[in-house]
Design a protein around this motif. Structure first.
Motif, mmCIF file in Angstrom:
data_model
loop_
_atom_site.group_PDB
_atom_site.id
_atom_site.type_symbol
_atom_site.label_atom_id
_atom_site.label_comp_id
_atom_site.label_asym_id
_atom_site.label_seq_id
_atom_site.Cartn_x
_atom_site.Cartn_y
_atom_site.Cartn_z
ATOM 1 N N UNK A 241 0.806 -1.215 0.000
ATOM 2 C CA UNK A 241 0.000 0.000 0.000
ATOM 3 C C UNK A 241 0.834 1.256 0.000
ATOM 4 N N UNK A 242 1.895 1.271 0.810
ATOM 5 C CA UNK A 242 2.761 2.452 0.909
ATOM 6 C C UNK A 242 3.421 2.768 -0.426
ATOM 7 N N UNK A 243 3.891 1.721 -1.122
ATOM 8 C CA UNK A 243 4.641 1.935 -2.357
ATOM 9 C C UNK A 243 3.817 1.677 -3.620
ATOM 10 N N UNK A 244 2.524 1.394 -3.428
ATOM 11 C CA UNK A 244 1.617 1.137 -4.551
ATOM 12 C C UNK A 244 2.163 0.034 -5.458
ATOM 13 N N UNK A 245 2.517 -1.083 -4.827
ATOM 14 C CA UNK A 245 3.067 -2.233 -5.549
ATOM 15 C C UNK A 245 2.009 -3.326 -5.669
ATOM 16 N N UNK A 246 1.996 -4.067 -6.772
ATOM 17 C CA UNK A 246 1.055 -5.184 -6.907
ATOM 18 C C UNK A 246 1.367 -6.286 -5.896
ATOM 19 N N UNK A 247 0.326 -6.923 -5.391
ATOM 20 C CA UNK A 247 0.552 -7.977 -4.399
ATOM 21 C C UNK A 247 -0.354 -9.181 -4.607
ATOM 22 N N UNK A 248 -0.929 -9.313 -5.781
ATOM 23 C CA UNK A 248 -1.818 -10.452 -6.039
ATOM 24 C C UNK A 248 -1.063 -11.777 -6.037
ATOM 25 N N UNK A 249 0.257 -11.725 -6.199
ATOM 26 C CA UNK A 249 1.067 -12.954 -6.186
ATOM 27 C C UNK A 249 1.399 -13.407 -4.755
ATOM 28 N N UNK A 250 1.022 -12.599 -3.749
ATOM 29 C CA UNK A 250 1.311 -12.917 -2.347
ATOM 30 C C UNK A 250 0.098 -13.596 -1.720
ATOM 31 N N UNK A 251 0.335 -14.739 -1.079
ATOM 32 C CA UNK A 251 -0.729 -15.407 -0.328
ATOM 33 C C UNK A 251 -0.287 -15.599 1.116
ATOM 34 N N UNK A 252 -1.276 -15.724 2.004
ATOM 35 C CA UNK A 252 -1.001 -15.856 3.437
ATOM 36 C C UNK A 252 -0.861 -17.321 3.833
ATOM 37 N N UNK A 253 0.189 -17.624 4.589
ATOM 38 C CA UNK A 253 0.378 -18.964 5.164
ATOM 39 C C UNK A 253 -0.101 -18.922 6.607
ATOM 40 N N UNK A 254 -1.176 -19.639 6.904
ATOM 41 C CA UNK A 254 -1.799 -19.547 8.228
ATOM 42 C C UNK A 254 -1.075 -20.349 9.294
ATOM 43 N N UNK A 288 7.654 4.846 8.748
ATOM 44 C CA UNK A 288 8.977 4.269 8.959
ATOM 45 C C UNK A 288 9.430 3.412 7.801
ATOM 46 N N UNK A 289 8.517 2.589 7.269
ATOM 47 C CA UNK A 289 8.920 1.696 6.189
ATOM 48 C C UNK A 289 9.117 2.480 4.896
ATOM 49 N N UNK A 290 8.384 3.572 4.734
ATOM 50 C CA UNK A 290 8.590 4.417 3.551
ATOM 51 C C UNK A 290 9.979 5.048 3.584
ATOM 52 N N UNK A 291 10.358 5.616 4.715
ATOM 53 C CA UNK A 291 11.676 6.253 4.810
ATOM 54 C C UNK A 291 12.796 5.236 4.686
ATOM 55 N N UNK A 292 12.569 4.025 5.213
ATOM 56 C CA UNK A 292 13.616 3.000 5.191
ATOM 57 C C UNK A 292 13.831 2.398 3.807
ATOM 58 N N UNK A 293 12.750 2.261 3.042
ATOM 59 C CA UNK A 293 12.831 1.469 1.813
ATOM 60 C C UNK A 293 12.625 2.252 0.515
ATOM 61 N N UNK A 294 12.350 3.548 0.611
ATOM 62 C CA UNK A 294 12.069 4.303 -0.613
ATOM 63 C C UNK A 294 13.222 4.234 -1.608
ATOM 64 N N UNK A 295 14.443 4.127 -1.113
ATOM 65 C CA UNK A 295 15.595 4.036 -2.006
ATOM 66 C C UNK A 295 15.720 2.711 -2.718
ATOM 67 N N UNK A 296 14.958 1.721 -2.263
ATOM 68 C CA UNK A 296 15.017 0.382 -2.875
ATOM 69 C C UNK A 296 13.941 0.187 -3.938
ATOM 70 N N UNK A 297 13.056 1.166 -4.090
ATOM 71 C CA UNK A 297 11.973 1.064 -5.063
ATOM 72 C C UNK A 297 12.378 1.804 -6.330
ATOM 73 N N UNK A 298 12.410 1.098 -7.434
ATOM 74 C CA UNK A 298 12.827 1.707 -8.707
ATOM 75 C C UNK A 298 11.614 2.289 -9.426
#
Length: 298
Positions: A241-254, A288-298
């Motif tokens: 959500x923060x980086x507006x990235x697709x996540x349909x390939x992610x599933x939850x392991x219960x 926090x995650x935006x500031x930490x990882x924004x440099x890793x998003x191309x």
């Protein structure tokens, strides 16, 4: 009075934030590291008692923060002797040397000293670690507190912040799942965690050290953790959500992850002892995650 901090593990994820915070506040910081040496760090092998004693004696600190540790549970399990040397043996030596110099030590510990079955965990709850990492950190705590009544323990949760590589934090490494969108990814939706930004922990360490030097009785065990609770899967969705990235390939392991070192279920810590001292800081996970990882998003 000159404020002088001796900081172990100063090249690590938390150590970098602590060194920066104290230096910005006017402290003189002697940061130790073993492999990742820079112009502001000193190479000290914490398993070399003579080297540690020499560096302490020459620097003459009035506060010590012990961040250095083998903090990845799977690595501890893979090489228990090496982990014990650092997490227990080096800790014992450091606190004994500090006691001779009458210098208080703040030992950075972990929520993994608890089994995760009955949160929130209070500072006087009996620890019951479920893996070797938790056991070794608990033994480090015991050595710290048994050696001197000046010393304090700060138990903290999983950390994240500006990383040198994504795998440096169990939180930031989750970005790899999002970025690898061509492959289906299953992420644990089981264990509950309260991640904390390293800048928040650095601020708390600074406040504890400052109060100590001002004469406050900061000793014994303290807890801090982030105010938001997530599973790893929920963290991934938040990142998406923060980086507006697709996540349909992610599933939850219960179910609990198989084939890895056992982790506690919910390690939420009761922070009331620090709250009562008006010590604390919380950065929202989204910010926090935006500031930490924004440099890793191309």
């Amino acid at each position: 009075m000159e404020r002088k901090l001796y900081l172990t593990g100063a090249s690590g994820l938390l150590g970098r934030a602590v060194r920066t915070k104290f230096a910005e506040e006017g402290w003189t910081v002697y940061g130790t590291a073993l492999n990742r040496i820079s112009p502001v760090l000193h190479r000290v092998d914490l398993n070399d008692n003579i080297a540690v004693e020499k560096s302490l004696s020459s620097f003459k600190p009035n506060y010590i923060i012990h961040c250095a540790a083998e903090r990845f549970p799977d690595r501890v399990q893979a090489d228990p002797n090496k982990a014990e040397q650092l997490n227990v043996g080096a800790t014992k030596n450091l606190v004994e040397l500090a006691d001779k110099l009458s210098v208080p030590v703040l030992y950075i510990s972990t929520d993994y000293v608890f089994n995760g079955k009955s949160p929130p965990f209070k500072v006087n709850d009996i620890p019951s670690p479920v893996n070797l990492y938790g056991e070794l950190k608990l033994r480090g705590e015991e050595a710290t507190l048994e050696t001197s009544s000046r010393n304090a323990v700060l138990r903290i949760p999983v950390l994240y912040g500006p990383v040198e590589k994504l795998s440096e934090s169990a939180v930031t490494v989750l970005l790899e799942n999002l970025l690898n969108a061509s492959q289906p990814q299953e992420v644990s939706n089981y264990e509950k965690r309260r991640p904390s930004h390293v800048n928040d922990i650095a601020e708390i360490c600074f406040q504890m050290a400052s109060k100590t030097l001002q004469g406050s009785n900061i000793q014994g065990i303290y807890h801090w953790c982030g105010k938001e609770k997530f599973t790893k899967y929920e963290m991934v969705l938040k990142m998406a959500g923060v980086f507006e990235l697709p996540h349909s390939h992610i599933t939850a392991a219960a179910d609990p992850p198989q084939g890895t070192t056992t982790r506690p279920y919910d390690t939420t810590l009761d922070t009331s002892r620090l709250d009562a001292l008006h010590i604390g800081q919380h950065t929202s996970f989204a910010d926090g995650i935006h500031s930490a990882l924004k440099g890793w998003i191309k």
